[in-house]
Design a protein around this motif. Structure first.
Motif, mmCIF file in Angstrom:
data_model
loop_
_atom_site.group_PDB
_atom_site.id
_atom_site.type_symbol
_atom_site.label_atom_id
_atom_site.label_comp_id
_atom_site.label_asym_id
_atom_site.label_seq_id
_atom_site.Cartn_x
_atom_site.Cartn_y
_atom_site.Cartn_z
ATOM 1 N N ALA A 45 -16.375 -6.166 19.536
ATOM 2 C CA ALA A 45 -15.220 -6.434 20.389
ATOM 3 C C ALA A 45 -14.043 -6.984 19.590
ATOM 4 O O ALA A 45 -12.888 -6.850 19.993
ATOM 5 C CB ALA A 45 -15.602 -7.398 21.506
ATOM 6 N N HIS A 46 -14.324 -7.581 18.447
ATOM 7 C CA HIS A 46 -13.285 -8.123 17.564
ATOM 8 C C HIS A 46 -12.702 -7.038 16.647
ATOM 9 O O HIS A 46 -11.602 -7.206 16.125
ATOM 10 C CB HIS A 46 -13.882 -9.264 16.732
ATOM 11 N N ASN A 47 -13.414 -5.964 16.479
ATOM 12 C CA ASN A 47 -13.006 -4.876 15.587
ATOM 13 C C ASN A 47 -11.607 -4.386 15.968
ATOM 14 O O ASN A 47 -11.364 -4.034 17.118
ATOM 15 C CB ASN A 47 -14.025 -3.735 15.715
ATOM 16 N N PRO A 48 -10.658 -4.344 15.014
ATOM 17 C CA PRO A 48 -9.296 -3.914 15.342
ATOM 18 C C PRO A 48 -9.215 -2.476 15.843
ATOM 19 O O PRO A 48 -8.233 -2.098 16.481
ATOM 20 C CB PRO A 48 -8.519 -4.091 14.040
ATOM 21 N N ASP A 49 -10.232 -1.668 15.568
ATOM 22 C CA ASP A 49 -10.225 -0.275 16.011
ATOM 23 C C ASP A 49 -10.808 -0.084 17.407
ATOM 24 O O ASP A 49 -10.853 1.035 17.913
ATOM 25 C CB ASP A 49 -10.991 0.606 15.024
ATOM 26 N N ALA A 52 -9.204 0.682 24.293
ATOM 27 C CA ALA A 52 -9.222 0.097 25.635
ATOM 28 C C ALA A 52 -10.521 0.394 26.370
ATOM 29 O O ALA A 52 -11.048 -0.471 27.084
ATOM 30 C CB ALA A 52 -8.025 0.598 26.434
ATOM 31 N N GLN A 53 -11.067 1.580 26.191
ATOM 32 C CA GLN A 53 -12.312 1.939 26.880
ATOM 33 C C GLN A 53 -13.474 1.085 26.392
ATOM 34 O O GLN A 53 -14.245 0.559 27.182
ATOM 35 C CB GLN A 53 -12.628 3.415 26.675
ATOM 36 N N ALA A 54 -13.595 0.923 25.094
ATOM 37 C CA ALA A 54 -14.667 0.086 24.540
ATOM 38 C C ALA A 54 -14.491 -1.358 24.998
ATOM 39 O O ALA A 54 -15.462 -2.017 25.394
ATOM 40 C CB ALA A 54 -14.670 0.165 23.018
ATOM 41 N N LEU A 55 -13.267 -1.850 24.974
ATOM 42 C CA LEU A 55 -13.014 -3.230 25.374
ATOM 43 C C LEU A 55 -13.312 -3.442 26.860
ATOM 44 O O LEU A 55 -13.779 -4.511 27.254
ATOM 45 C CB LEU A 55 -11.574 -3.623 25.040
ATOM 46 N N ALA A 56 -13.074 -2.426 27.676
ATOM 47 C CA ALA A 56 -13.414 -2.528 29.103
ATOM 48 C C ALA A 56 -14.914 -2.719 29.276
ATOM 49 O O ALA A 56 -15.363 -3.484 30.138
ATOM 50 C CB ALA A 56 -12.927 -1.290 29.851
ATOM 51 N N HIS A 57 -15.703 -2.060 28.450
ATOM 52 C CA HIS A 57 -17.160 -2.236 28.511
ATOM 53 C C HIS A 57 -17.561 -3.637 28.034
ATOM 54 O O HIS A 57 -18.386 -4.290 28.660
ATOM 55 C CB HIS A 57 -17.878 -1.180 27.672
ATOM 56 N N ARG A 67 -16.647 -11.772 25.662
ATOM 57 C CA ARG A 67 -15.484 -11.640 26.555
ATOM 58 C C ARG A 67 -14.248 -12.339 25.984
ATOM 59 O O ARG A 67 -13.125 -11.873 26.184
ATOM 60 C CB ARG A 67 -15.829 -12.166 27.952
ATOM 61 N N ILE A 68 -14.454 -13.432 25.243
ATOM 62 C CA ILE A 68 -13.322 -14.117 24.585
ATOM 63 C C ILE A 68 -12.655 -13.171 23.589
ATOM 64 O O ILE A 68 -11.429 -13.117 23.493
ATOM 65 C CB ILE A 68 -13.807 -15.393 23.845
ATOM 66 N N GLU A 69 -13.472 -12.437 22.835
ATOM 67 C CA GLU A 69 -12.917 -11.479 21.870
ATOM 68 C C GLU A 69 -12.058 -10.438 22.584
ATOM 69 O O GLU A 69 -11.005 -10.033 22.086
ATOM 70 C CB GLU A 69 -14.026 -10.798 21.069
ATOM 71 N N VAL A 70 -12.500 -10.007 23.756
ATOM 72 C CA VAL A 70 -11.728 -9.040 24.543
ATOM 73 C C VAL A 70 -10.404 -9.665 24.972
ATOM 74 O O VAL A 70 -9.344 -9.025 24.866
ATOM 75 C CB VAL A 70 -12.530 -8.551 25.771
ATOM 76 N N ALA A 71 -10.436 -10.899 25.447
ATOM 77 C CA ALA A 71 -9.210 -11.567 25.904
ATOM 78 C C ALA A 71 -8.167 -11.661 24.793
ATOM 79 O O ALA A 71 -6.971 -11.559 25.056
ATOM 80 C CB ALA A 71 -9.533 -12.960 26.435
ATOM 81 N N HIS A 72 -8.613 -11.815 23.574
ATOM 82 C CA HIS A 72 -7.697 -11.970 22.432
ATOM 83 C C HIS A 72 -7.317 -10.635 21.782
ATOM 84 O O HIS A 72 -6.397 -10.600 20.973
ATOM 85 C CB HIS A 72 -8.320 -12.881 21.368
ATOM 86 N N HIS A 73 -8.004 -9.567 22.124
ATOM 87 C CA HIS A 73 -7.800 -8.292 21.431
ATOM 88 C C HIS A 73 -6.495 -7.633 21.868
ATOM 89 O O HIS A 73 -6.253 -7.452 23.057
ATOM 90 C CB HIS A 73 -8.978 -7.347 21.702
ATOM 91 N N PRO A 74 -5.645 -7.248 20.910
ATOM 92 C CA PRO A 74 -4.356 -6.631 21.272
ATOM 93 C C PRO A 74 -4.492 -5.274 21.976
ATOM 94 O O PRO A 74 -3.567 -4.857 22.669
ATOM 95 C CB PRO A 74 -3.621 -6.489 19.934
#
Length: 119
Positions: A45-49, A52-57, A67-74
């Motif tokens: 989830a922290h991976n810059p690549d 949006a679909q992966a982060l939604a999962h 989930r914190i990593e998702v909240a911070h991910h651009p």
């Protein structure tokens, strides 16, 4: 004290960490969503690549660290970040607050109830 991991288990875990940090395709991220190790899921989830679909999962993960990593991910969409907010004030924790900080930084206004004023 727990049982020690075998060298094979350690090698497999390291392989999965490398995959999480280097994943680039939807298929690579898809196989990491269900990894039994929450640290590996957080790394993915922290991976810059991560798209949006992966982060939604990853946003639906049961562990707050992911989930914190998702909240911070651009690359997390506004809808995904909004999904991290908790309606019940008694259940609000670090994930809710990280999502709130991100949304405030994006110009979203929050009401007295602790939820965004959209509209």
């Amino acid at each position: 004290m727990g049982t020690r991991k075998t060298p094979e288990q350690l090698a497999d875990e390291e392989r999965r960490y490398r995959l999480a940090r280097g994943a680039q395709t939807p298929e690579e991220f898809a196989q990491l969503v269900d990894d039994p190790n929450q640290g590996i899921r957080a790394a993915a989830a922290h991976n810059p690549d991560a798209d949006a679909q992966a982060l939604a999962h990853f946003a639906t993960d049961r562990f707050w660290g992911v989930r914190i990593e998702v909240a911070h991910h651009p690359n997390a969409t506004r809808d995904v970040v909004l999904s991290l907010l908790e309606v019940d004030p008694r259940k609000r924790g670090v994930v809710h607050h990280a999502a709130r900080e991100r949304l405030i930084a994006e110009g979203i206004v929050f009401g007295a109830d602790g939820l965004p004023v959209l509209g």
